[in-house]
Design a protein around this motif. Structure first.
Motif, PDB file in Angstrom:
ATOM      1  N   GLY A   1       0.826  -1.195   0.000  1.00 48.58           N
ATOM      2  CA  GLY A   1       0.000   0.000   0.000  1.00 48.58           C
ATOM      3  C   GLY A   1       0.858   1.242   0.000  1.00 48.58           C
ATOM      4  N   ILE A   2       0.445   2.252  -0.752  1.00 46.65           N
ATOM      5  CA  ILE A   2       1.148   3.538  -0.743  1.00 46.65           C
ATOM      6  C   ILE A   2       0.101   4.649  -0.841  1.00 46.65           C
ATOM      7  N   GLU A   3       0.251   5.657   0.007  1.00 44.62           N
ATOM      8  CA  GLU A   3      -0.670   6.788   0.023  1.00 44.62           C
ATOM      9  C   GLU A   3       0.080   8.063   0.393  1.00 44.62           C
ATOM     10  N   VAL A   4      -0.478   9.190  -0.013  1.00 42.95           N
ATOM     11  CA  VAL A   4       0.010  10.500   0.387  1.00 42.95           C
ATOM     12  C   VAL A   4      -0.945  11.043   1.442  1.00 42.95           C
ATOM     13  N   SER A   5      -0.393  11.478   2.569  1.00 41.68           N
ATOM     14  CA  SER A   5      -1.207  11.975   3.670  1.00 41.68           C
ATOM     15  C   SER A   5      -1.859  13.299   3.293  1.00 41.68           C
TER      16      SER A   5
END
Length: 524
Positions: A227-231
């Protein structure tokens, strides 16, 4: 000191390190490992016995809506996206992409329109400037519909800079866009055979210019970064699965120049395009405490949250920040993290202490159809959940699934936040506590433990210690409790049980356990 290991020799050293553990382990160490595995299996079996009652209790607050599928439809969801017009887009591991219309109806009555097919296991979707960007095995690509018929008719390669060895586990996850406009992708390491030879850049995070395709490799040491996300404030985070050289699953911030602990891709550090400094020769060394590794490798990044194995899933995957402003319940600003093995969603609270993000993980919702791969908030503030179990074990009953999680409006009695203090923790709650039980230290129990870095598959909760609750101070409004503890240890998970705590109306806590990864102890 410059790392002089060649790419081939480095991979050989990693494999030798993994394979050499058993032959060189003492009989006592081997017995300890067997006991750990038996304990984990026993804990999982105990969980399964409790799940039906837990699911029933959770359903009072968060309702699961199962999305019906077309006949013979294999919905192994690998990407989820809420489009700008509010519709939902779904990618599958089999290379199809669908637009889902009428996705919010209750009872559910979705209409699936196939937008694209023939892709190579896309594992993320991003809408940007009229295009849909997606990472597939060998490249970052983009597609768009130019005539308005809800079918993609233009496909382009943005970059195919990274390599493949032909191994089945060389997934590419993402992309996600940072405030500077760049796109980030994480690259899985191979597991076992590499039929076409060793590939560069496996176990790395890549940063890509969407206009030119220029690719930089910004962080190394990743294992299975699902999983990869930008806060909401612009920082990049990723989830990683436990295994060799990653002895507990984790959520971590990624910054340019980071090393995250796995040595597989270290040979690529010397290549043009790497923004990671060389690792000193002979490091990382098996058996090093992860909390101390930065003393030998300054670029090593400790996680924000460890997910203790079995207790908090086994394979964390996609995640999203709750930006609904309360539409999804009482936890706006917190993260909701899927787990593939446990077919569950977890909740994470984060705070920044001395420049490092850290925090606590809590159970949230069990009983999903299959292993959670991706989550996405819809236009109605519900949480869409895409699932698949092919190739990986999952306690969910189905091989794949597509569901929606909806807050019922009822308020659960939960820990809302868990914040570190110099001598313990401050807890806030979604409901006022019963002050008689809350002020009693016997209502709580705590232990702390940490992890070593090693080539074995996973690792035990190490250097475990019982922690005394020396005082519990209740706020006048009953909505917070200050716990003072002894000892408090930086670099350790502090596992808190609140079995004796009750709300002021006598209600027990829905999820009475919390796991705080205390990287830094605040000074005040």
């Amino acid at each position: 000191m410059v790392n002089l290991l060649t790419k081939t020799n480095l991979r050989l050293a990693v494999l030798i390190g993994i394979l050499a553990i058993a032959p060189h382990a003492s009989s006592q160490e081997a017995q300890n490992e067997r006991q750990r595995e038996e304990q984990e299996q026993s804990l999982l079996e105990q969980q399964q016995l409790l799940i039906p009652a837990l699911i029933e209790a959770e359903a009072v607050y968060y309702k699961l809506v199962t999305m019906p599928l077309l006949e013979d439809m294999v919905m192994e969801v690998s990407g989820l996206l809420r489009l700008a017009d509010g519709r939902v887009m779904v990618a599958t591991r089999r290379g199809e992409v669908f637009i889902v219309e009428n996705a919010y109806a209750d009872p559910p009555a979705p209409v699936y329109k196939r937008y694209a097919f023939g892709l190579a296991e896309p594992l993320g979707l991003l809408e940007l400037d009229g295009w849909i960007y997606f990472a597939q095995r060998g490249e970052l690509s983009r597609m768009r519909d130019t005539d308005g018929d809800d079918r993609a008719d233009v496909f382009e390669t943005v970059t195919d800079d990274w390599e493949l060895s032909g191994n089945y586990h060389e997934y590419a996850f993402g992309p996600r866009q940072t405030p500077d406009g760049k796109l980030w992708v994480t690259l899985n390491i191979p597991f076992d055979a590499e039929p076409y030879g060793a590939a560069d850049w496996r176990g790395w995070a890549a940063r890509i210019d969407p206009q030119t395709g220029a690719t930089e490799y910004v962080a190394a040491g990743l294992r299975s970064p699902a999983g990869i996300e930008v806060s909401p404030w612009g920082d990049v985070f990723y989830t990683d699965n436990q295994g060799e050289w990653n002895n507990a699953s984790k959520l971590s911030q990624i910054e340019v120049g980071d090393f995250h602990g796995h040595p597989w891709g270290m040979g690529s550090i010397e290549l043009p395009g790497s923004l990671v400094d060389p690792i000193p020769e002979g490091l990382p060394e098996a058996g090093t405490w992860m909390k101390d590794l930065h003393l030998e490798i300054p670029s090593y990044k400790m996680p924000a949250v460890w997910f203790p194995y079995v207790k908090m899933g086994q394979s964390p995957s996609g995640f999203k920040w709750d930006t609904t402003g309360g539409g999804f319940g009482p936890f706006p600003g917190q993260l909701f993290v899927g787990d593939q093995h446990h077919a569950m969603v977890m909740r994470v609270f984060l705070e920044e202490i001395d420049g490092h993000w850290q925090g606590a993980v809590f159970n949230f919702r069990r009983g999903l159809q299959s292993g959670v791969i991706r989550v996405a908030f819809g236009a109605d503030d519900s949480l869409f959940i895409g699932m698949s179990a092919r190739g990986w074990g999952s306690v969910g009953p189905d091989p794949f699934g597509f569901q929606r999680l909806v807050w019922t409006g009822e308020m659960p009695f939960e820990i809302h936040e868990m914040r570190a203090r110099p001598d313990g923790f401050e807890l806030t709650f979604t409901k006022a506590v019963d002050k008689t039980t809350a002020v009693n230290p016997a209502s709580y129990s705590m232990e702390s433990y940490t992890y070593r870095l090693s080539g074995q598959y996973g690792g035990p909760e190490d250097d475990k210690l019982q922690v005394a609750i020396t005082a519990a101070e209740v706020a006048a409004d009953g909505l917070s409790v200050r716990l003072r503890i002894d000892p408090i240890r930086a670099g350790y998970v502090h596992e808190l049980h609140l079995n004796g705590l009750r709300a002021d109306v006598g209600e027990p806590m829905l999820h009475p356990r919390a796991y705080y990864t205390l990287v830094n102890v605040p000074q005040r």
